[in-house]
Motif scaffolding. Structure first.
Motif, PDB file in Angstrom:
ATOM      1  N   ASN A 313       0.804  -1.221   0.000  1.00 44.87           N
ATOM      2  CA  ASN A 313       0.000   0.000   0.000  1.00 44.87           C
ATOM      3  C   ASN A 313       0.837   1.271   0.000  1.00 44.87           C
ATOM      4  O   ASN A 313       0.435   2.283  -0.574  1.00 44.87           O
ATOM      5  CB  ASN A 313      -0.943   0.009   1.204  1.00 44.87           C
ATOM      6  N   VAL A 314       2.008   1.248   0.653  1.00 50.83           N
ATOM      7  CA  VAL A 314       2.798   2.485   0.738  1.00 50.83           C
ATOM      8  C   VAL A 314       3.835   2.607  -0.373  1.00 50.83           C
ATOM      9  O   VAL A 314       4.323   3.706  -0.647  1.00 50.83           O
ATOM     10  CB  VAL A 314       3.505   2.632   2.113  1.00 50.83           C
ATOM     11  N   LEU A 361       9.985  -5.286   6.394  1.00 47.39           N
ATOM     12  CA  LEU A 361       9.025  -5.246   5.286  1.00 47.39           C
ATOM     13  C   LEU A 361       7.647  -5.765   5.667  1.00 47.39           C
ATOM     14  O   LEU A 361       6.651  -5.327   5.098  1.00 47.39           O
ATOM     15  CB  LEU A 361       9.570  -6.064   4.103  1.00 47.39           C
ATOM     16  N   LEU A 362       7.578  -6.676   6.637  1.00 49.01           N
ATOM     17  CA  LEU A 362       6.307  -7.318   6.960  1.00 49.01           C
ATOM     18  C   LEU A 362       5.650  -6.660   8.173  1.00 49.01           C
ATOM     19  O   LEU A 362       6.310  -6.361   9.161  1.00 49.01           O
ATOM     20  CB  LEU A 362       6.529  -8.805   7.234  1.00 49.01           C
ATOM     21  N   TYR A 363       4.345  -6.459   8.062  1.00 46.35           N
ATOM     22  CA  TYR A 363       3.573  -5.807   9.134  1.00 46.35           C
ATOM     23  C   TYR A 363       2.251  -6.538   9.293  1.00 46.35           C
ATOM     24  O   TYR A 363       1.484  -6.676   8.335  1.00 46.35           O
ATOM     25  CB  TYR A 363       3.340  -4.340   8.797  1.00 46.35           C
ATOM     26  N   ASP A 364       2.002  -7.021  10.497  1.00 50.17           N
ATOM     27  CA  ASP A 364       0.743  -7.698  10.800  1.00 50.17           C
ATOM     28  C   ASP A 364      -0.183  -6.693  11.482  1.00 50.17           C
ATOM     29  O   ASP A 364       0.164  -6.162  12.547  1.00 50.17           O
ATOM     30  CB  ASP A 364       1.002  -8.903  11.715  1.00 50.17           C
ATOM     31  N   PRO A 365      -1.336  -6.413  10.912  1.00 49.22           N
ATOM     32  CA  PRO A 365      -2.213  -5.370  11.484  1.00 49.22           C
ATOM     33  C   PRO A 365      -2.719  -5.696  12.877  1.00 49.22           C
ATOM     34  O   PRO A 365      -3.156  -4.796  13.601  1.00 49.22           O
ATOM     35  CB  PRO A 365      -3.374  -5.284  10.472  1.00 49.22           C
ATOM     36  N   VAL A 366      -2.666  -6.961  13.284  1.00 55.01           N
ATOM     37  CA  VAL A 366      -3.137  -7.348  14.626  1.00 55.01           C
ATOM     38  C   VAL A 366      -1.986  -7.427  15.615  1.00 55.01           C
ATOM     39  O   VAL A 366      -2.065  -6.909  16.732  1.00 55.01           O
ATOM     40  CB  VAL A 366      -3.883  -8.699  14.566  1.00 55.01           C
ATOM     41  N   THR A 378       9.684   3.669   6.944  1.00 55.49           N
ATOM     42  CA  THR A 378      10.930   4.415   6.754  1.00 55.49           C
ATOM     43  C   THR A 378      11.973   3.606   6.000  1.00 55.49           C
ATOM     44  O   THR A 378      12.724   4.161   5.193  1.00 55.49           O
ATOM     45  CB  THR A 378      11.508   4.878   8.107  1.00 55.49           C
ATOM     46  N   VAL A 379      12.021   2.292   6.233  1.00 59.85           N
ATOM     47  CA  VAL A 379      13.010   1.487   5.509  1.00 59.85           C
ATOM     48  C   VAL A 379      12.644   1.405   4.030  1.00 59.85           C
ATOM     49  O   VAL A 379      13.508   1.532   3.154  1.00 59.85           O
ATOM     50  CB  VAL A 379      13.155   0.080   6.135  1.00 59.85           C
ATOM     51  N   ILE A 380      11.366   1.208   3.730  1.00 55.68           N
ATOM     52  CA  ILE A 380      10.947   1.225   2.320  1.00 55.68           C
ATOM     53  C   ILE A 380      11.274   2.574   1.694  1.00 55.68           C
ATOM     54  O   ILE A 380      11.811   2.650   0.577  1.00 55.68           O
ATOM     55  CB  ILE A 380       9.441   0.917   2.199  1.00 55.68           C
TER      56      ILE A 380
END
Length: 962
Positions: A313-314, A361-366, A378-380
């Motif tokens: 998304n970003v 890179l990976l983000y879990d919304p929960v 910021t890393v992206i």
């Protein structure tokens, strides 16, 4: 802008013919490959069998100053293109080794007559007929008389029977075999377990000097070329590289079913930006403007749990922002980003195929926290900034690394701010970059942003450049430049620079040229000297100034700021440590016109004040310098903090605290004056001032948590933090809600963490109850992701083996990398020495602690007052092993020595440190060499500071905590 080859039209046509022939023969060569390997089963690095066409390369020690004895390539040959075919084996061979085989053809031009081909090659076993030379047109290729490897400079040297003439264009064909090791360098393997099944990934990390471990190449950033890549891999796996896939065909090579994937030619680029990956990963994708393919790759389970959605998304918005900011279109057809289980750096900006640690890179919304989300953003943003600044236009040599990393470290905040405008990311650059690097750049052992080329030669020296100076000082100085030029002028100059040098290499002065033209073409922009003259003082000499303003007289002076005022600076400066300093300032809340301090001493009558008026310089910390005042003005600023702190910006409140504490350490102001700036904190609710204060007070904790001062320090901090703790308890309805603001969530973490560690009873009981609930029902974790790191650490510190063992079990079962990272850090918080010693031993076992996490785990253990001496003894006993595993090229290795020695503040510890250096000179220190010198310097300064301030600090804290 299209490809730039720098060859004549006729030679260009000939190269196209050669490339077509090479591409047509790739599959045929690949099919024949397995048979060749069957004849040559020597282990990687042993040297291939004798051959009638070319002698076996031998290993030659350095005995003279021949061309191959220098670390830099001779300037006689220039690469134009490569055809590279690689076949990684994801199963071990009969010798229990994972290997890859390959062949390559590099087309190069001769620009200086020579009878030598010198090309980088490290730990590769040349196989088959080793190497063949072909030349284009009517030129007959000279025969290869002999060849040999030079281990120290990592060269393969080919001696020719006759000389190559200037203008000759030739192709060197090589066949080779290498080990697909787990060393996180070059072409390597990453392993992970999913649903009880071990899986292997073949992946790569070429920066800075590891492409030569994968195939023979001209492995310097200025040696740009076009790369044509083909990967042979097992069916059921997917192959990725920099370019977009243009063909994938099933085949059988000597009975082995494989897939052969061919990629589009890359743009003209440096070898360190190459990437090759073979895995069973899956992806999610989007198309930007129906043209650019954007994909996020990760383990199947991670993608299935939607951990890649946020990154997808970003990415598009950040790329679009940079296209507008740079005024240059993204030059590739796709943007792949992949999360790897084993990866040494945080991320790597390979052009078109960016590699990341899973946590980046990976983000879990929960399950992920606000901090995890910000890190991904910021890393992206940092890596995508490199697609233009670093990849499209590249430094000529590593001594200018800050051009790549400092710029990306600044622009990442702009990209992240665009993606998440409510986070106020532009303010956080002060904490994360400016204040962070001040601590290093204030040492006599610091170094300039741009170092002399002769100072940066071998791979260890190159790796050493990937440090806080290059990243954070680079960001701070670029930000200052943008501030005094104004952002529109800065962006115009930058766009001109990028479009002029696209697909080429530069030195820092090229950037100054284009920014100067932007200034000259913009009416109303005036600077006192050229961009060259101003910026050379910030990049060619180390350190920074402290500007002292005497508001009684209007006197303004500058001097080189050193944390230890008694230290000796041995590095000379052509500018005599004087800077051209742009000072934005205000008087009693009113912004004033920018003032330039151009010499060591000046007078500005406008800065003369009396009565209740006050002066604050370096508003919003727009400049890279510290500020000191006369005692009267210091008193007025402290009074303002106590009476109406919101009259000053959040950033400037943090600046006052940070400047005061560091000026006190340098003996410019008193320690008690610095401590006085924290008295107002009981009324402060904003994150950035609190974080600035806590980082500075952490130095006091490190110096005194083994002394009688610590009790008084705890009491004072408990008194200051209690109102903040109660504030967050109130606005979160007794910890059941999450604060709305991004940085408010960070300050809630501070409130709980400090309250618990300083002995607020209700905090400790809260932490214990949350952790006990989780232990009772492991499938349901009641702790909010934002608070997990703090809660885990505190609960394990308060507990014993049961709490630690539970965390270890949850760590081993974690499927989210950021959750595993939190638990790994928290287990270092235990106060039980036997548990810490056991944990240290785990770092030697990659089945327990991944190699990528070993040194950071040791460093985290050393942050624990109980763990520090254990970790110090551990690395001294194991130094040879640790160094050979991690010390030669790991960018994070230098943090190990710096982290373990942070508490050193006694003469005994200083002597131990010096003995450690002496005892291990033969082993070496690699990329930690400079950090070791800085550790000795810091320890010396700590000893003096504690001796001079211990009694005063104890008295002040005792008075204020009652």
């Amino acid at each position: 802008m299209g490809k730039v080859y720098y060859v004549s039209k006729n030679v260009g046509l000939a190269l196209l013919v050669l490339a077509a022939i090479a591409l047509a023969t790739i599959v045929a060569l690949s099919i024949a490959y397995h048979k060749e390997r069957a004849k040559n089963r020597s282990r990687p690095g042993d040297g291939g069998p004798d051959s009638t066409s070319m002698p076996t390369p031998s290993t030659t020690p350095l005995t003279s100053k021949d061309p191959w004895d220098h670390y830099r390539l001779p300037q006689s040959l220039v690469p134009v293109s490569y055809n590279v075919t690689l076949w990684p084996r994801l199963e071990p061979n009969a010798d229990d080794l994972y290997i890859f085989t390959g062949h390559s053809a590099v087309v190069f031009r001769c620009v200086k007559e020579t009878d030598l081909i010198i090309i980088h090659s490290r730990r590769l076993n040349l196989t088959g007929n080793h190497a063949k030379l072909r030349c284009l047109g009517a030129v007959t290729a000279p025969a290869i008389l002999k060849s040999w490897f030079v281990v120290k400079t990592e060269f393969l040297v080919l001696q020719l029977r006759s000389r190559l003439a200037v203008g000759a264009t030739c192709a060197l064909h090589t066949e080779f075999q290498g080990e697909l090791a787990d060393d996180l360098e070059g072409f390597y393997r990453s392993e992970y377990v999913e649903d009880g099944v071990k899986k292997v990934v073949a992946t790569s990390q070429m920066q800075a000097t590891y492409a030569r471990k994968t195939f023979p190449c001209f492995d310097e950033p200025a040696m740009k070329a076009v790369f044509n890549v083909t990967i042979i891999h097992s069916r059921g796996t997917v192959a990725l590289s920099n370019g977009r896939e243009i063909d994938a065909a099933d085949s059988v090579i000597d009975g082995v079913p494989v897939k052969i994937t061919t990629f589009e030619p890359t743009e003209r680029m440096s070898s360190y930006l190459l990437a090759f990956i073979v895995s069973d990963f899956v992806s999610i994708q989007s198309n930007q403007n129906n043209k650019l393919l954007i994909r996020i790759w990760a383990r199947m389970k991670a993608i299935g749990e939607r951990q890649g959605d946020y990154a997808l998304n970003v990415t598009g918005p950040i790329l679009q922002f940079y296209e507008r900011y740079y005024n240059a279109t993204y030059p590739l057809s796709k943007s792949d980003q992949i999360a790897l289980p084993d990866f040494n750096a945080g991320a790597m900006e390979n052009w078109g195929l960016v590699t990341y640690r899973e946590t980046a890179l990976l983000y879990d919304p929960v399950m992920s926290s606000t901090g995890n989300k910000e890190r991904v953003t910021t890393v992206i943003a940092h890596e995508l900034a490199h697609m233009w600044f670093g990849n499209l236009v590249t430094l000529r040599w590593w001594n200018d690394l800050w051009l790549n990393e400092g710029f990306a470290s600044y622009v990442e905040y702009l990209g992240a701010d665009h993606a998440e405008p409510t986070w106020n990311m532009k303010d956080q650059i002060i904490l994360n970059e400016v204040h962070n690097v001040f601590a290093v750049d204030a040492l006599a052992s610091s170094h300039p942003l741009t170092r002399r080329e002769e100072e940066v030669n071998d791979p260890a020296q190159i790796s050493e450049m990937f440090n806080t100076i290059s990243y954070s000082k680079g960001a701070a100085v670029v930000r200052m430049l943008s501030e005094f030029l104004t952002e529109p002028v800065f962006a115009r100059g930058l766009s001109s620079y990028l479009n002029t040098f696209a697909f080429s290499n530069t030195v820092y002065t090229d950037l100054w040229d284009h920014l100067q033209r932007a200034v000259e073409n913009t009416p109303g922009i005036h600077i006192p000297h050229t961009v060259h003259d101003i910026m050379n003082r910030w990049t060619l000499q180390m350190g920074f100034p402290v500007v002292t303003i005497d508001t009684r007289t209007g006197s303004v002076t500058q001097r080189h700021f050193l944390l230890d005022s008694d230290s000796v600076v041995e590095r000379p400066s052509q500018f005599n440590y004087t800077w051209f300093v742009p000072i934005k300032w205000m008087k009693t809340g009113v912004e004033q016109q920018q003032y330039w301090l151009l010499q060591k001493t000046d007078t500005n009558s406008l800065m003369r004040v009396s009565g209740h008026d006050w002066v604050l310089a370096n508003t919003n910390v727009s400049g890279y310098f510290r500020v000191n005042y006369d005692l009267d003005n210091w008193g007025r600023l402290v009074s303002l903090l106590n009476s109406n702190h919101q009259a000053l910006s959040i950033i400037n409140r943090a600046q006052i605290i940070d400047d005061a504490f560091n000026l006190a350490r340098a003996k410019i102001i008193s320690t008690t004056l610095a401590l006085t700036t924290t008295k107002y904190l009981s009324k402060e609710r904003d994150y950035i001032p609190w974080e600035s204060a806590l980082r500075n007070l952490n130095y006091y904790i490190l110096m005194f948590d083994r002394t009688e001062v610590y009790g008084a320090l705890q009491a004072y901090l408990r008194k200051q933090i209690q109102p903040l703790f109660e504030h967050f308890k109130s606005i979160t309805a007794d910890w059941t809600k999450v604060p709305t603001g991004h940085t408010d969530q960070y300050n809630q973490i501070n409130a709980i963490g400090i309250a618990c560690s300083m002995g607020v009873g209700s905090c400790r009981e809260l932490i214990k109850s949350w952790y006990r609930q989780w232990m009772a029902n492991p499938s349901h974790n009641p702790i909010h992701p934002n608070l997990k790191s703090t809660v885990y650490c505190s609960a394990i510190a308060f507990g014993g083996a049961e709490e630690w063992d539970f965390a270890w079990t949850m760590f081993k079962n974690a499927t989210l990398a950021s959750e595993a990272s939190r638990l790994r850090s928290a287990m270092a918080c235990t106060k039980k020495p036997w548990l810490l010693n056991r944990y240290l031993e785990y770092t030697l076992d990659p089945t327990k602690i991944r190699k990528q996490d070993a040194t950071s785990t040791i460093q985290t253990i050393s942050g624990n007052v109980v763990g520090m001496p254990l970790a110090w003894n551990f690395i001294r006993a194991k130094w040879s092993y640790i160094f050979h595993q991690y010390g030669r090229g790991s960018f994070s290795f230098s943090n190990l020595v710096g982290g373990i020695t942070r508490r050193f503040s006694t003469e005994f510890e200083l002597q131990e440190l010096k003995k450690f250096k002496e005892d291990n000179l033969r082993v070496g220190f690699g990329s930690a060499t400079l950090v070791l010198e800085q550790a000795i310097e810091k320890t010396t300064a700590n000893i003096k500071w504690v001796t001079e301030n211990k009694a005063h600090v104890l008295q002040w804290l005792t008075d204020e905590s009652t």
